[in-house]
Design an enzyme around this catalytic site. Structure first.
Site, PDB file in Angstrom:
ATOM      1  N   HIS A 311       0.926  -1.119  -0.038  1.00 15.07           N
ATOM      2  CA  HIS A 311      -0.071   0.036   0.002  1.00 15.07           C
ATOM      3  C   HIS A 311       0.766   1.390  -0.059  1.00 15.07           C
ATOM      4  O   HIS A 311       1.999   1.257   0.498  1.00 15.07           O
ATOM      5  CB  HIS A 311      -0.821  -0.005   1.061  1.00 15.07           C
ATOM      6  CG  HIS A 311      -1.956   0.985   1.116  1.00 15.07           C
ATOM      7  ND1 HIS A 311      -2.032   2.345   1.261  1.00 15.07           N
ATOM      8  CD2 HIS A 311      -3.253   0.864   0.595  1.00 15.07           C
ATOM      9  CE1 HIS A 311      -3.168   2.877   1.067  1.00 15.07           C
ATOM     10  NE2 HIS A 311      -3.937   2.076   0.677  1.00 15.07           N
ATOM     11  N   ASP A 368      -8.102  -5.317  -0.106  1.00 11.38           N
ATOM     12  CA  ASP A 368      -8.490  -6.124  -1.040  1.00 11.38           C
ATOM     13  C   ASP A 368      -8.233  -7.562  -0.940  1.00 11.38           C
ATOM     14  O   ASP A 368      -8.792  -8.500  -1.702  1.00 11.38           O
ATOM     15  CB  ASP A 368      -7.821  -5.614  -2.384  1.00 11.38           C
ATOM     16  CG  ASP A 368      -8.669  -4.300  -3.084  1.00 11.38           C
ATOM     17  OD1 ASP A 368      -9.753  -4.060  -2.791  1.00 11.38           O
ATOM     18  OD2 ASP A 368      -7.654  -3.364  -3.458  1.00 11.38           O
TER      19      ASP A 368
END
Ligand code: CMC
Length: 434
Positions: A311, A368
């Site tokens: 991320h 996700d």
């Protein structure tokens, strides 16, 4: 914005001259150098591909501490919100800045009901898409088409925030469910006034003339929680796109439609679809070779990445991933289902977290990684996963758009560049070019 204060000056020395630049601090201690006058003062610009170090705004909506794994909306922790609020509560919170009281909630829900239908002419659009059309393409196209049916929003959306917000939130859910019906070749199901937001979505998805959908409170709660987890994430790629488009004074529908397109990409919301495809690939190969997948993800000559990992902001475990993992367990338990892909996902996570490549780069599961497994258990097809993300992210997009458009520092998004092409040269006429 009034909370942000100047705490000191930063000194920049360049070409033998020293310049002083204000340093600001936000309410959570984040500090930033104000470079708004940099070019005027020095003739220089900053270079920051991907804007990884650039603060594009001062915002009151969402706080993230990527090192500590903290995510808060308007001061409330994401775990607290997912546990104790519905998606509509959190949508209201993001847009208005406070959680709704009983009357505000009832009013918001009623507006949601009133605005849930689509203009009947829009139904015909679905027939014109090819059968294999990706639902994100249909979603983006349908959202921008809303502006042709409801053009009054172009003038002043702030005058009727609730109507603007509920119209989009409610209709996006209807558009998404109709998209699914189009892909299945099933008759569409209209929204119902007696169902909650999530019940309605599930009913529009799964009710057929021969199968009655009976809402399941555990599934409804799980869906609410998943949407809450996605509701906002400050200046992420799609929100930045929504704001970039909105900064030119394009209308809200056009801006959100662009956000849907940005979300679609595999490095952003499209990752949830790619995670399941990756898990299915491992499963279908039959070899169950987790280490081979880890090695591929590490190989710089291979474009493959471990999807659902890493991320831009989180350098630790994404707090949303932790909640998503728990939701997945609860839903599978409740349905009495076993999903071999969950086992593969857990093994992948364990192997990656133990590997120096992932450790050195602070790569952890992101939101996700586990969400798709729950969608799959509920019966939502893989190519609809990013649509689910879009439904969840919508209140964040709207809140960010409204904050920008009503702010005193509202400016068109227009970054600069360092030109590195040819310097001036003369055109050789057509005749003389061999
Ligand atoms: N698998 C393997 N290597 C990775 C991964 C990954 N998933 N993510 C990052 N890296 C490596 C990357 O190769 C680079 O290595 P090096 O320093 O040797 O060149 C280093 O880690 C830093 O990566 P980056 O691409 O420079 O980092 P970024 O902040 O620009 O990108 C990211 C963040 C999310 C795009 C990236 O981690 C990624 O592609 N992850 C996989 C896709 C994914 O799961 N996306 C969903 C993001 S969360 C939800 C959302 O925002 O939609």
């Amino acid at each position: 914005m009034s909370y942000t204060k100047e705490i000191c000056k930063a000194k920049l020395e360049v070409h033998g001259k020293t310049y002083e630049l204000p340093v600001y601090e936000g309410t959570e201690g984040e500090q930033a150098i104000d470079i708004r006058n940099l070019r005027a003062q020095t003739g220089l610009i900053t270079y920051d591909p991907g804007f990884a170090n650039t603060g594009s705004c001062i915002s009151n909506i969402t706080f993230i501490d990527g090192e500590k794994g903290i995510l808060r909306h308007r001061g409330y922790d994401i775990v607290d919100l997912a546990e104790n609020c519905t998606f509509l509560d959190v949508s209201y919170l993001l847009v208005h800045g406070f959680l709704p009281n009983r009357d505000e909630r009832a009013n918001f829900s009623e507006l949601m009901n009133q605005h849930s239908m689509l203009h009947e002419d829009m139904r015909r659009f679905y027939n014109l898409f090819p059968d294999h059309a990706h639902p994100m393409a249909m979603l983006s196209a349908m959202v921008v088409s809303l502006s042709t049916f409801y053009p009054e929003l172009e003038t002043n959306p702030n005058e009727a925030i609730d109507i603007t917000v509920t119209r989009l939130l409610s209709k996006l859910r209807t558009i998404a469910a109709f998209t699914y019906k189009k892909m299945r070749g099933e008759p569409i199901v209209y929204p119902r006034p007696d169902f909650s937001y999530c019940e309605n979505f599930l009913n529009m998805m799964f009710q057929t003339p021969v199968n009655k959908y009976v809402p399941d409170p555990v599934i409804t709660r799980a869906l609410n929680q998943l949407l809450v987890l996605h509701a906002d994430h400050e200046q992420n790629c799609s929100s930045a796109v929504v704001k970039s488009v909105g900064s030119s004074e394009a209308n809200l529908y056009a801006s959100i439609s662009a956000g849907v397109s940005a979300l679609w990409g595999a490095r952003h919301g499209g990752a949830n679809q790619q995670v399941i495809e990756m898990l299915e690939m491992i499963h279908n190969e039959g070899k169950h070779d987790i280490q081979a997948v880890i090695e591929r993800a590490k190989d710089k000559n291979d474009s493959f990445r471990l999807m659902g990992f890493g991320h831009r902001v989180y350098k630790t475990y994404d707090p949303r991933a932790r909640v998503a993992k728990e939701i997945c367990r609860q839903v599978l338990d409740h349905l009495g289902k076993k999903d071999e892909l969950l086992g593969i996902a857990q093994e992948l996570e364990e192997a990656a977290l133990a590997d120096p490549y992932f450790q050195q780069r602070n790569l952890y599961p992101n939101v996700d990684f586990y969400t798709g497994l729950t969608y799959r258990a509920i019966g939502i097809p893989t190519n609809m996963f990013t649509v689910m993300f879009a439904i969840g992210r919508l209140p964040g997009w709207i809140a960010q758009w409204l904050e920008m458009r009503s702010g005193s520092e509202y400016k068109i998004y227009r970054p600069r560049q360092i030109y590195n092409g040819p310097t001036q040269r003369d055109v050789i006429s057509n005749w003389d070019r061999s």
